[in-house]
Design a protein around this motif. Sequence first.
Motif, mmCIF file in Angstrom:
data_model
loop_
_atom_site.group_PDB
_atom_site.id
_atom_site.type_symbol
_atom_site.label_atom_id
_atom_site.label_comp_id
_atom_site.label_asym_id
_atom_site.label_seq_id
_atom_site.Cartn_x
_atom_site.Cartn_y
_atom_site.Cartn_z
ATOM 1 N N TYR A 1 0.827 -1.210 0.000
ATOM 2 C CA TYR A 1 0.000 0.000 0.000
ATOM 3 C C TYR A 1 0.862 1.261 0.000
ATOM 4 O O TYR A 1 0.627 2.182 -0.799
ATOM 5 C CB TYR A 1 -0.911 -0.029 1.224
ATOM 6 N N TRP A 2 1.880 1.293 0.851
ATOM 7 C CA TRP A 2 2.683 2.511 0.945
ATOM 8 C C TRP A 2 3.731 2.584 -0.162
ATOM 9 O O TRP A 2 4.219 3.685 -0.478
ATOM 10 C CB TRP A 2 3.308 2.629 2.329
ATOM 11 N N GLN B 1 2.223 4.628 -2.836
ATOM 12 C CA GLN B 1 2.002 6.033 -2.492
ATOM 13 C C GLN B 1 2.521 6.973 -3.580
ATOM 14 O O GLN B 1 1.973 8.054 -3.800
ATOM 15 C CB GLN B 1 2.694 6.332 -1.156
ATOM 16 N N GLN C 1 -3.720 2.839 -4.967
ATOM 17 C CA GLN C 1 -3.910 2.493 -3.559
ATOM 18 C C GLN C 1 -5.333 2.006 -3.312
ATOM 19 O O GLN C 1 -5.552 1.012 -2.604
ATOM 20 C CB GLN C 1 -3.622 3.703 -2.665
ATOM 21 N N ARG D 1 -3.266 9.891 0.470
ATOM 22 C CA ARG D 1 -2.817 9.593 1.823
ATOM 23 C C ARG D 1 -1.291 9.597 1.889
ATOM 24 O O ARG D 1 -0.628 9.028 1.013
ATOM 25 C CB ARG D 1 -3.328 8.227 2.279
ATOM 26 N N GLN D 2 -0.767 10.244 2.906
ATOM 27 C CA GLN D 2 0.666 10.257 3.160
ATOM 28 C C GLN D 2 0.939 9.515 4.464
ATOM 29 O O GLN D 2 0.205 9.679 5.440
ATOM 30 C CB GLN D 2 1.185 11.707 3.268
ATOM 31 N N PHE D 3 1.996 8.715 4.472
ATOM 32 C CA PHE D 3 2.294 7.954 5.682
ATOM 33 C C PHE D 3 2.627 8.896 6.834
ATOM 34 O O PHE D 3 3.428 9.817 6.695
ATOM 35 C CB PHE D 3 3.451 6.996 5.449
#
Length: 478
Positions: free
Chosen positions: A19-20, A23, A30, A185-187
Amino acid sequence: MFFNSIDFAIFLPIVFVLYWILQRYPLKFQNFLIVIASYVFYGWWDYRFLALIVFSTLIDYSIGLRLQKTKKLNDRKLLLWTSILINIGFLGFFKYYNFFVDNFVTAFSFFGSEIQSNTLNIILPVGISFYTFQTLSYTIDVYREKLEPTKDVIAFAAFVSFFPQLVAGPIERATNLLPQFYIKRQFNYSNAVDGLRQILWGLFKKIVIADNCAQFSNLIFDNYTDYSSSTLMLGAVFFAFQIYGDFSGYSDIAIGTSRLFGFDLKQNFAFPYFSRDIAEFWRRWHISLSTWFRDYVYIPLGGSRGSKWHQIRNVFIIFLVSGFWHGANWTFIVWGGLNALYFLPLLIFKRNRVNTNIVAEESKLPSFKEFCGMLITFFLTVIAWIFFRSNSISDAIDYIYKLFDITIFSLPEIRPTFLFLLLFIFILIEWVGRRNLFALEKIWLKYPRPVRLFIYYLIVVTIFLYGGKEQEFIYFQF
């Protein structure tokens, strides 16, 4: 796939890493991964029921688009009722078909007529009650023009099937969760750590508290005629903590897992056993379902407007429907009706909105009045749970009847000291953390990192050493 299984322990890190990695690519990658991961997660039980989720997704996605293009009120109502009837139709067939057939036959037998009936060997799809209500919230809110229908079918499919909360909630509103699939979305390291902390507490609730309580509550309920009144009371209390640890534990794991992926789900439990009256309890227990019924059933019925009789009628409808939502058994309906009776005096005397703040908000310990209120509310809740847990109404009534005899003053035949200690520690931690979204959220943040890590490792060790025999999550059957 269970949250407390080795399968999920392997599945989650794989999905998290993939998933990341995605990014850096467009957002749809995602979202698409979430859809695939969610279908794998759900299909782990029975891949055949994936067709239901896909069908429900396509129906409500299409109806949402049609509602945007249609301005005539009658046509809009037709579209809305199409969505409601299809979704509730599937839910009714899989969950309630045999219940209605059996009761139809019983009703005719009561009047001296014997009829032949055929029940079906129907397997209840896991989580159907949850994702059905989630998709309905989308269609209803689009109909009410509170939400713009989405044109992104991948985002909508991800919203419907989002694996952390797919099979046992929280029941997310489209207005809260769906827009989060439109945003990159950002971690966030702190959010991820907070999510892991909530997952840890959820696992403790489920594996240590719920599963240990289940062993003794099952033993006592299944053999209640053999035990004293004090033991039966202990069994009912154990079930109260079992269902709380089981369901709120699932919600904590779901919410914490969602945070690992950059999503914020609504709080589903707010320390309900610290409630001072039944109204407060239902504002704190299974919040996503209670508010769903409030917004989509109670308020359209008139809510608290109108005469006192109409208010009482609406309250009983909500509680009875809520009971029926839980399962195709009269025990759940009686459980709902009993909670309505508990609520009634508060409604009549306009005391249902008295306790809206946190108990002992400005002090470490509750006042004598607050303590008595919590004790009475917990006792009433425990009595109601007996109907929820029993196989039949007659079993529940017999269980309650046996509670009140002279043996209530004797020592219980079953006295698991280790479980008493675990429950004491659990209640203490929950009490200290009652001002937060979950007990471990901020409780030890003031301590140095080595101390915090030691405490977290201690919880992990406790889970491995004192985890009870693995039990399926109770709400999977709903």
